[in-house]
Design a protein around this motif. Sequence first.
Motif, mmCIF file in Angstrom:
data_model
loop_
_atom_site.group_PDB
_atom_site.id
_atom_site.type_symbol
_atom_site.label_atom_id
_atom_site.label_comp_id
_atom_site.label_asym_id
_atom_site.label_seq_id
_atom_site.Cartn_x
_atom_site.Cartn_y
_atom_site.Cartn_z
ATOM 1 N N THR A 89 0.831 -1.210 0.000
ATOM 2 C CA THR A 89 0.000 0.000 0.000
ATOM 3 C C THR A 89 0.860 1.251 0.000
ATOM 4 O OG1 THR A 89 -1.778 -1.153 1.186
ATOM 5 C CG2 THR A 89 -1.803 1.256 1.239
ATOM 6 N N LEU A 90 1.918 1.239 0.806
ATOM 7 C CA LEU A 90 2.829 2.386 0.831
ATOM 8 C C LEU A 90 3.494 2.585 -0.529
ATOM 9 C CD1 LEU A 90 4.567 1.981 4.312
ATOM 10 C CD2 LEU A 90 3.126 3.889 3.572
ATOM 11 N N GLU A 91 3.887 1.484 -1.156
ATOM 12 C CA GLU A 91 4.546 1.590 -2.457
ATOM 13 C C GLU A 91 3.601 2.155 -3.507
ATOM 14 O OE1 GLU A 91 7.833 -0.553 -5.144
ATOM 15 O OE2 GLU A 91 7.343 -1.247 -3.133
ATOM 16 N N ARG A 92 2.366 1.681 -3.502
ATOM 17 C CA ARG A 92 1.393 2.211 -4.465
ATOM 18 C C ARG A 92 1.134 3.697 -4.223
ATOM 19 N NH1 ARG A 92 -1.002 -3.014 -3.791
ATOM 20 N NH2 ARG A 92 -2.299 -2.252 -2.084
ATOM 21 N N GLY A 93 1.107 4.083 -2.949
ATOM 22 C CA GLY A 93 0.914 5.497 -2.640
ATOM 23 C C GLY A 93 2.049 6.354 -3.161
#
Length: 213
Positions: A89-93
Motif C-alpha cells: 500500500t505504501l509503495e502504491r501510494g
Amino acid sequence: MNDINDETRDQLEQDMGESAIDAAAEGADDGDMAVIDALIAERDQWKDRALRAVADAENIKRRAETQANDARAYAIQRFAKDLLSVADTLERGLLSAPKVLETAEADSAAAAMVTGLELTQKSLLSAFESNGLTRVAPQPGEAFDPHLHQAVMEQPSDSVPGGTVIQTLQPGYALFGRTVRAAMVAVAAKGSGPAGGAYSEANTTGGNFDAKA
C-alpha cells in the motif's frame, strides 16, 4: 561418527588412562601380554563409546538449535506476510505521488504527505531488514532467478539480454534467504538485447520458487 575436537579427545584419553596402559605394555613380560592386550581392547571399546556419546550429544545440540531457529523464523514469517500488504500500500501510494503533486491545490501539503509516506516506507523496510526480511526487486538486466522471481510475462527487449529481468511488477521478500513472496517480473524473451542471450524457456514459468518457505 563426527569429528571430535582435539581438546575433547585428549581429555577422554587422559580420563581413560591410555598413557598408563601403554607404559605398562612397554615393560610387560610375554606372560602378561594377554592381560595387557585385554585391557587395551577394553580401553579402546570404552573410548569408542565415549567418543560416540560426545558426538551424539553435539549432534543433538545442533539439531535443537536448528529447530529453535526454524520455529522463530516461522513465527516471524507469518507476521511478515501480514505486513506485506502494508508495504504494498505504501509503495502504491508513492507511485501515485507525482500525480498528487501535479493536481494538488496546496503543493506544500501534498509534498509533506509524500515525505511522510517515504519516511514511513523507509522505517518499515528498516524494520524488515533488522528482522531478516529483505526486499527483492531486481533491476532491469539482472538475471532471472526462479527461486526469488516469478515471471508473469515474457516479451522482446532491445535494452536487456534474453533471460534477464525487464521490469519488476511487484517486489518480493525473502526471510533469512527463504522466499516469503516471489517478486513478479517481466522477462526478456530469447534473443533480446544487442547481443541476445542464453535463455531457458523452462525458467519463464516461475514455478520453481518456494512461495510458502
